[in-house]
Write a protein that holds these residues in place. Sequence first.
Motif, PDB file in Angstrom:
ATOM      1  N   VAL A  49       0.846  -1.196   0.000  1.00  0.00           N
ATOM      2  CA  VAL A  49       0.000   0.000   0.000  1.00  0.00           C
ATOM      3  C   VAL A  49       0.883   1.248   0.000  1.00  0.00           C
ATOM      4  CG1 VAL A  49      -1.742   1.318   1.277  1.00  0.00           C
ATOM      5  CG2 VAL A  49      -1.859  -1.183   1.211  1.00  0.00           C
ATOM      6  N   LEU A  50       0.581   2.191  -0.879  1.00  0.00           N
ATOM      7  CA  LEU A  50       1.313   3.455  -0.897  1.00  0.00           C
ATOM      8  C   LEU A  50       0.937   4.260   0.344  1.00  0.00           C
ATOM      9  CD1 LEU A  50       3.143   5.545  -2.300  1.00  0.00           C
ATOM     10  CD2 LEU A  50       1.101   6.372  -3.505  1.00  0.00           C
ATOM     11  N   LEU A  51       1.940   4.600   1.145  1.00  0.00           N
ATOM     12  CA  LEU A  51       1.690   5.292   2.398  1.00  0.00           C
ATOM     13  C   LEU A  51       1.988   6.781   2.331  1.00  0.00           C
ATOM     14  CD1 LEU A  51       3.408   2.681   4.753  1.00  0.00           C
ATOM     15  CD2 LEU A  51       0.948   2.905   4.310  1.00  0.00           C
ATOM     16  N   LYS A  52       3.053   7.142   1.620  1.00  0.00           N
ATOM     17  CA  LYS A  52       3.511   8.535   1.643  1.00  0.00           C
ATOM     18  C   LYS A  52       4.342   8.806   0.404  1.00  0.00           C
ATOM     19  CE  LYS A  52       3.849  12.277   4.377  1.00  0.00           C
ATOM     20  NZ  LYS A  52       2.676  12.966   4.964  1.00  0.00           N
ATOM     21  N   SER A  53       4.305  10.061  -0.035  1.00  0.00           N
ATOM     22  CA  SER A  53       5.126  10.483  -1.162  1.00  0.00           C
ATOM     23  C   SER A  53       5.919  11.712  -0.741  1.00  0.00           C
ATOM     24  CB  SER A  53       4.228  10.816  -2.370  1.00  0.00           C
ATOM     25  OG  SER A  53       4.996  11.303  -3.439  1.00  0.00           O
ATOM     26  N   PHE A  54       7.226  11.688  -0.986  1.00  0.00           N
ATOM     27  CA  PHE A  54       8.098  12.825  -0.682  1.00  0.00           C
ATOM     28  C   PHE A  54       8.534  13.451  -2.004  1.00  0.00           C
ATOM     29  CE2 PHE A  54       9.059   9.637   2.731  1.00  0.00           C
ATOM     30  CZ  PHE A  54       8.428  10.306   3.764  1.00  0.00           C
ATOM     31  N   HIS A  55       8.219  14.737  -2.189  1.00  0.00           N
ATOM     32  CA  HIS A  55       8.560  15.369  -3.467  1.00  0.00           C
ATOM     33  C   HIS A  55       8.515  16.894  -3.356  1.00  0.00           C
ATOM     34  CE1 HIS A  55       4.124  14.845  -3.414  1.00  0.00           C
ATOM     35  NE2 HIS A  55       4.147  16.085  -3.858  1.00  0.00           N
ATOM     36  N   ARG A  56       9.225  17.541  -4.279  1.00  0.00           N
ATOM     37  CA  ARG A  56       9.083  18.983  -4.489  1.00  0.00           C
ATOM     38  C   ARG A  56       8.110  19.214  -5.641  1.00  0.00           C
ATOM     39  NH1 ARG A  56      15.004  19.457  -3.194  1.00  0.00           N
ATOM     40  NH2 ARG A  56      15.395  18.817  -5.349  1.00  0.00           N
ATOM     41  N   PHE A 268      16.689  11.097   5.124  1.00  0.00           N
ATOM     42  CA  PHE A 268      17.341  12.394   4.978  1.00  0.00           C
ATOM     43  C   PHE A 268      18.799  12.314   5.437  1.00  0.00           C
ATOM     44  CE2 PHE A 268      18.616  16.445   6.890  1.00  0.00           C
ATOM     45  CZ  PHE A 268      18.442  17.309   5.816  1.00  0.00           C
ATOM     46  N   LEU A 269      19.026  11.661   6.584  1.00  0.00           N
ATOM     47  CA  LEU A 269      20.388  11.544   7.109  1.00  0.00           C
ATOM     48  C   LEU A 269      21.261  10.649   6.228  1.00  0.00           C
ATOM     49  CD1 LEU A 269      19.646  11.208  10.936  1.00  0.00           C
ATOM     50  CD2 LEU A 269      20.654  13.167   9.760  1.00  0.00           C
ATOM     51  N   ASP A 270      20.671   9.583   5.691  1.00  0.00           N
ATOM     52  CA  ASP A 270      21.447   8.619   4.906  1.00  0.00           C
ATOM     53  C   ASP A 270      21.701   9.077   3.473  1.00  0.00           C
ATOM     54  OD1 ASP A 270      21.544   7.001   7.103  1.00  0.00           O
ATOM     55  OD2 ASP A 270      20.079   5.540   6.389  1.00  0.00           O
ATOM     56  N   TYR A 271      20.724   9.768   2.884  1.00  0.00           N
ATOM     57  CA  TYR A 271      20.810  10.079   1.448  1.00  0.00           C
ATOM     58  C   TYR A 271      20.831  11.571   1.120  1.00  0.00           C
ATOM     59  CZ  TYR A 271      19.628   5.139   0.971  1.00  0.00           C
ATOM     60  OH  TYR A 271      19.636   3.779   1.056  1.00  0.00           O
ATOM     61  N   THR A 275      18.476  13.663  -2.945  1.00  0.00           N
ATOM     62  CA  THR A 275      18.119  12.287  -3.305  1.00  0.00           C
ATOM     63  C   THR A 275      16.708  11.959  -2.845  1.00  0.00           C
ATOM     64  OG1 THR A 275      20.415  11.545  -3.234  1.00  0.00           O
ATOM     65  CG2 THR A 275      18.724   9.859  -2.990  1.00  0.00           C
ATOM     66  N   LEU A 276      16.369  12.332  -1.624  1.00  0.00           N
ATOM     67  CA  LEU A 276      15.058  11.993  -1.068  1.00  0.00           C
ATOM     68  C   LEU A 276      13.924  12.631  -1.852  1.00  0.00           C
ATOM     69  CD1 LEU A 276      13.219  10.767   1.077  1.00  0.00           C
ATOM     70  CD2 LEU A 276      13.701  12.736   2.533  1.00  0.00           C
TER      71      LEU A 276
END
Length: 294
Positions: A49-56, A268-271, A275-276
């Motif tokens: 199930v798609l839970l969240k989308s991170f984008h500009r 955020f910390l890893d990439y 990238t995120l």
Amino acid sequence: IIIFTLSVVIISLLFFSLLWKYSPELPSYSKILKYKPELSSRLYSSDGVLLKSFHREERIFVPIERVPKRLINAFLSSEDKNFYTHFGIDFIAIIRATISNIFSIFNNQKLIGASTITQQVVKNLLLSNEVSFDRKIKEILLSIRVENILNKNQILELYLNDIYLGFRSYGVVAASLNYFNKSINELDLSEIAFLASLPKAPNNYNPKKNYLKALERRNWVIDRMYENGLISYDELSFKDRPIQIFDRDNKSFVGGDYFYEEIRKKLFLDYGTETLYSEGLVIKTSLNTDLQYL
């Protein structure tokens, strides 16, 4: 015929003189060669199930070979019917628009443009939205160059994935979901024509604010498709269908915001931010939506 011939000669002479003047000032088109669209990173549950989308910019990239032919035909009819035969600019369209605009100026009517799809790609990726003679000339010259380094399908792929279509939608896939809650393969002709009506001014044809203008523009696209021999006479009946906008339903699980935020901070910390928010990561989590309701 005489006026047309003179126009061709004058425009040709003008073009070559401008080419000589502006060539040293043109920006590099390496950005197009190295183009990577900003893609949404998507967070999924363990059961898909798609839970969240991170984008500009919400964009879901689709290769040109997976875009339905009818959707392509609608955009070509609306924006650039000679796309596969011109070399970046459409001289015939420019001459036609120039002559028409001369009369429009004297009659106080709206002016028309003659930008090709290639020119729109160049403007969006390499130039600003500044309205000036200099920018337009650079746009034309760069379009001719781009046609020499990319094939037509590559240019069209850039266009269909980059174009802003309103409703926070960049590209045809995001627009299809945000307007109709459908994939691009599920759209009917009336919905396809509506999306193809939007590139020039998506806010002006927002059906929630300007329904009649949106309907008129969509029907204009259907008429163009018929005139270009891309749909049958019977399919003109799609003009009778209303424009119905559906809320996007891409989540069947509501909740877990704290869980999502912890994942976002870890990513955020890893990439890093770039990238995120632009690399289109696909993240599968341990959350099982079925178990959340037990």
